[in-house]
Design a protein around this motif. Structure first.
Motif, short mmCIF file in Angstrom:
data_model
loop_
_atom_site.label_atom_id
_atom_site.label_comp_id
_atom_site.label_asym_id
_atom_site.label_seq_id
_atom_site.Cartn_x
_atom_site.Cartn_y
_atom_site.Cartn_z
N PRO A 155 43.34 52.97 23.16
CA PRO A 155 41.90 53.55 22.82
C PRO A 155 41.80 53.88 21.13
CG PRO A 155 43.08 55.09 24.70
CD PRO A 155 43.90 53.78 24.34
N LYS A 156 40.57 54.44 21.26
CA LYS A 156 39.83 55.36 20.10
C LYS A 156 40.47 56.56 19.74
CE LYS A 156 37.38 51.46 17.27
NZ LYS A 156 36.37 51.29 16.60
N GLN A 157 39.58 57.41 21.38
CA GLN A 157 39.39 58.22 21.42
C GLN A 157 40.79 58.86 21.99
OE1 GLN A 157 36.24 59.39 21.22
NE2 GLN A 157 35.61 59.10 19.42
N PRO A 158 41.85 58.87 22.59
CA PRO A 158 42.85 59.18 23.17
C PRO A 158 43.17 60.29 24.15
CG PRO A 158 44.24 58.80 21.63
CD PRO A 158 42.84 58.54 21.74
N SER A 159 42.73 60.55 25.19
CA SER A 159 42.56 61.97 25.81
C SER A 159 44.22 62.49 26.13
CB SER A 159 42.13 62.69 27.38
OG SER A 159 42.45 63.29 27.53
N VAL A 160 44.38 63.60 25.17
CA VAL A 160 45.35 64.58 25.32
C VAL A 160 45.57 66.59 25.85
CG1 VAL A 160 46.76 63.18 23.33
CG2 VAL A 160 45.79 65.18 23.15
N PRO A 161 46.44 66.75 26.61
CA PRO A 161 46.60 68.13 27.24
C PRO A 161 46.53 69.52 25.57
CG PRO A 161 48.81 67.25 27.74
CD PRO A 161 48.25 65.88 26.69
N ALA A 162 45.74 70.63 26.11
CA ALA A 162 46.04 71.68 25.08
C ALA A 162 47.76 71.56 25.16
CB ALA A 162 45.91 72.50 25.28
N GLY A 163 48.61 72.27 24.64
CA GLY A 163 50.00 72.29 24.20
C GLY A 163 50.73 70.84 23.98
N LYS A 164 50.39 70.51 23.53
CA LYS A 164 50.65 68.82 23.02
C LYS A 164 50.79 69.18 21.51
CE LYS A 164 51.60 64.07 22.88
NZ LYS A 164 51.46 62.37 24.28
N ALA A 165 51.48 68.49 20.57
CA ALA A 165 52.39 68.54 18.89
C ALA A 165 51.12 67.45 18.43
CB ALA A 165 53.33 69.29 18.56
N LEU A 166 50.57 67.36 17.62
CA LEU A 166 49.63 66.08 17.75
C LEU A 166 50.07 65.64 16.08
CD1 LEU A 166 46.74 65.85 19.61
CD2 LEU A 166 48.67 64.93 20.32
N GLU A 204 33.71 57.24 7.93
CA GLU A 204 33.30 56.10 9.00
C GLU A 204 34.00 55.99 10.40
OE1 GLU A 204 31.80 53.61 5.83
OE2 GLU A 204 31.10 55.15 4.77
N ASP A 205 35.13 56.48 10.23
CA ASP A 205 35.51 55.42 11.27
C ASP A 205 35.80 56.77 11.85
OD1 ASP A 205 38.11 54.62 12.82
OD2 ASP A 205 39.26 54.47 11.90
N ASP A 206 35.77 56.44 13.47
CA ASP A 206 35.24 57.26 14.80
C ASP A 206 36.73 57.33 15.96
OD1 ASP A 206 35.12 54.62 15.82
OD2 ASP A 206 34.09 55.12 17.39
N THR A 207 37.91 56.52 15.18
CA THR A 207 39.32 56.48 16.02
C THR A 207 40.08 58.44 15.42
OG1 THR A 207 39.64 54.57 15.17
CG2 THR A 207 41.66 56.04 15.72
N LEU A 208 40.15 58.54 16.79
CA LEU A 208 40.69 60.16 17.24
C LEU A 208 42.38 59.48 17.33
CD1 LEU A 208 38.00 62.16 19.30
CD2 LEU A 208 38.21 61.64 16.52
N VAL A 209 43.13 60.91 16.91
CA VAL A 209 45.01 61.36 16.77
C VAL A 209 45.03 62.09 18.39
CG1 VAL A 209 46.67 62.07 16.60
CG2 VAL A 209 45.35 61.29 14.45
#
Length: 231
Positions: free
Chosen positions: A50-61, A190-195
């Motif tokens: 997925p271009k916008q993966p859901s991640v929890p708070a407290g996780k180092a990105l 212009e890229d809507d991809t998120l870490v």
């Protein structure tokens, strides 16, 4: 000269055998599909990451230039960019580490370019203010490998009270532009991809109880000093 008798054509196959040979390939294909289907069901099929993966708070990105750990979101009172009285802000607290070799701004041209909040209209907006604390002192920059406690802030109206906030973090890449050969850390807006895409509960603004005041027209009572009786 030798004469050869005409060779008779091969005998025709029985109808049952011809029908059986026709089904050999289709049955093999169906067998392969039957084996592959459970594997795809377990692995998620042929879907892309997925271009916008859901991640929890407290996780180092890992954002490339920065390592960011989002802590929480709350409503708070802070002084605006131009001073004056305090205003209501939606504040996201995070821990930031600059992994580059140069000092970077926490605001425009730096960390803020890769942080955005999702509005009710479905638009991603960057924070209006970004403040940091490093080593117990306020700062507006992130030095290499020095952790900074950062507050990214979006201004709220007097009655706005969101229950949740969605925050997106973008990837930084070390590359050069079209017109120069100098390499720099940059973001493709212009890229809507998120870490990572985080949905955070928003803590309400805490108010301390007002101090007790003496009713108008009445002087405050004084506590009598203790007296020592002579022996």
């Amino acid at each position: 000269m030798h004469s050869y008798a005409p060779v008779p054509p091969p005998p025709a196959e029985p109808p049952g055998e011809r029908r059986q040979r026709r089904w050999v390939v289709p049955l093999c294909v169906l067998g392969a599909v039957a084996v592959l289907a459970p594997v795809l069901w377990v692995t998620g099929g042929f879907e892309e990451t997925p271009k916008q993966p859901s991640v929890p708070a407290g996780k180092a990105l890992d954002l490339g230039l920065f390592t960011v750990t989002v802590r929480d979101a709350r409503v708070g009172l802070e002084t605006g960019a131009f001073g004056g009285k305090k205003e209501r802000f939606l504040i996201v607290r995070m821990r930031v580490v600059n992994r580059g070799k140069e000092t970077k701004s926490l605001d425009r041209g730096g960390l803020a370019d890769g942080v955005a909040a999702l509005t009710k209209d479905g638009k991603w907006v960057k924070p209006e203010q970004v403040e940091g604390v490093a080593g117990g002192s306020e700062t507006g920059v992130a030095q290499p490998e020095l952790p900074v406690e950062v507050s990214a802030m979006w201004k709220l109206g007097p009655v706005d009270a969101p229950r949740k906030l969605t925050v997106g973090l973008r990837k930084w890449t070390y590359d050069h532009g079209f017109t120069d050969s100098t390499f720099n850390w940059m973001i493709d807006r212009e890229d809507d991809t998120l870490v990572g895409r985080l949905t955070l509960p928003v803590a309400e603004l805490s108010t301390s109880p007002a101090p007790q005041r003496t009713p108008a027209g009445r002087p405050a009572k004084r506590t009598p000093k203790p007296t020592v009786s002579p022996r």
